[in-house]
Design a protein around this motif. Structure first.
Motif, PDB file in Angstrom:
ATOM      1  N   TRP A 173       1.648   6.824  -6.816  1.00 12.33           N
ATOM      2  CA  TRP A 173       0.665   7.853  -7.158  1.00 12.33           C
ATOM      3  C   TRP A 173       1.304   9.241  -7.065  1.00 12.33           C
TER       4      TRP A 173
ATOM      5  N   GLU B  24       0.828  -1.205   0.000  1.00  9.35           N
ATOM      6  CA  GLU B  24       0.000   0.000   0.000  1.00  9.35           C
ATOM      7  C   GLU B  24       0.864   1.257   0.000  1.00  9.35           C
TER       8      GLU B  24
ATOM      9  N   ARG C 105       2.281   1.820  -3.418  1.00  8.22           N
ATOM     10  CA  ARG C 105       1.280   2.343  -4.355  1.00  8.22           C
ATOM     11  C   ARG C 105       1.051   3.838  -4.124  1.00  8.22           C
TER      12      ARG C 105
END
Length: 256
Positions: A247, A240, A243
């Motif tokens: 982004w 997580e 990610r």
């Protein structure tokens, strides 16, 4: 002993309120954090908890800071006033800690000891959830476990990940109390200006570096068996974090 009110009941850290104090398990870096908090008390910094010793269960005893914090804090910083007040709080802390010269014998959670030239002891976890609010203004700063030697920019960049924030529109509105997709560039400028930065050059890169450092620290502490990092890695939390960093890299144009 007065009745205990449970504030957190994680397997690795049970935090309780007893009267006007908070009791938490001692950590290896607690002596360093206590030295920091005692310095802040000595210079009159009003936002930090005060150290009141160790109790009979070998828990640290800190003063309780009354107000809204944790998940309730997101709505406080969604608007300009809370954003600016938070930046000024961070600057006030940095100015208060600038004269702190910790003993070389003290060890922080990173394992490092004394700050290098140009560094001070940062809060290390300056997110909205750790700011205590009353009547629309910050009155306290919580959770000093991740205090560490670093540059002022480290704390600023760490904060901006959450205050700007470096998150997609859906997360901003579902979890961070934004009524609409935020103007991230404007919020970054407001926070930086309120803190006192005179240039935004390199600031987005600093946030990306801090995000990567967070991933590295979680992995390192998990390898040492520390909690909650070991549980985070077991639950797939590193993926997580990676990610979220991806982004930020893909959407840096929203901040520049």
């Amino acid at each position: 002993m007065p009745e205990e009110e449970v504030l957190q009941d994680a397997p690795h850290r049970r935090v309780v309120r007893v009267g006007d104090t908070v009791r938490r398990p001692m950590q290896p870096w607690a002596p360093a954090v206590h030295a920091l908090l005692r310095h802040l008390e000595s210079v009159g910094f009003p936002y930090s908890p005060r150290v009141r010793g160790i109790d009979e269960q070998d828990r640290e005893v800190l003063t309780y800071l009354d107000g809204r914090s944790g998940p309730q804090s997101w709505i406080e910083v969604a608007g300009d006033a809370g954003l600016v007040a938070s930046a000024r709080l961070l600057r006030d802390f940095h100015d208060a800690v600038a004269g702190f010269r910790p003993s070389d014998e003290l060890s922080w959670f990173t394992g490092r000891t004394a700050p290098a030239d140009g560094e001070l002891i940062c809060h290390g976890d300056f997110g909205p959830w750790n700011v205590v609010w009353r009547d629309g203004r910050p009155v306290g700063l919580l959770d000093w476990d991740y205090a560490r030697p670093a540059s002022r920019l480290y704390d600023v960049a760490y904060a901006l990940e959450y205050f700007a924030p470096f998150r997609d529109d859906d997360e901003c509105m579902r979890w961070m109390a934004h009524p609409r997709p935020p103007d991230r560039r404007r919020r970054l400028e407001l926070f930086a200006g309120a803190y006192g930065l005179t240039s935004l050059t390199g600031l987005v890169d600093a946030v990306l570096d801090v995000q990567q450092d967070g991933i590295d620290q979680v992995r390192r502490l998990a390898d040492l068996g520390r909690q909650p990092q070991a549980a985070w890695v077991a639950d797939g939390y590193l993926g997580e974090l990676e990610r979220k960093l991806a982004w930020s890299r893909d959407n840096r144009h929203l901040f520049e």
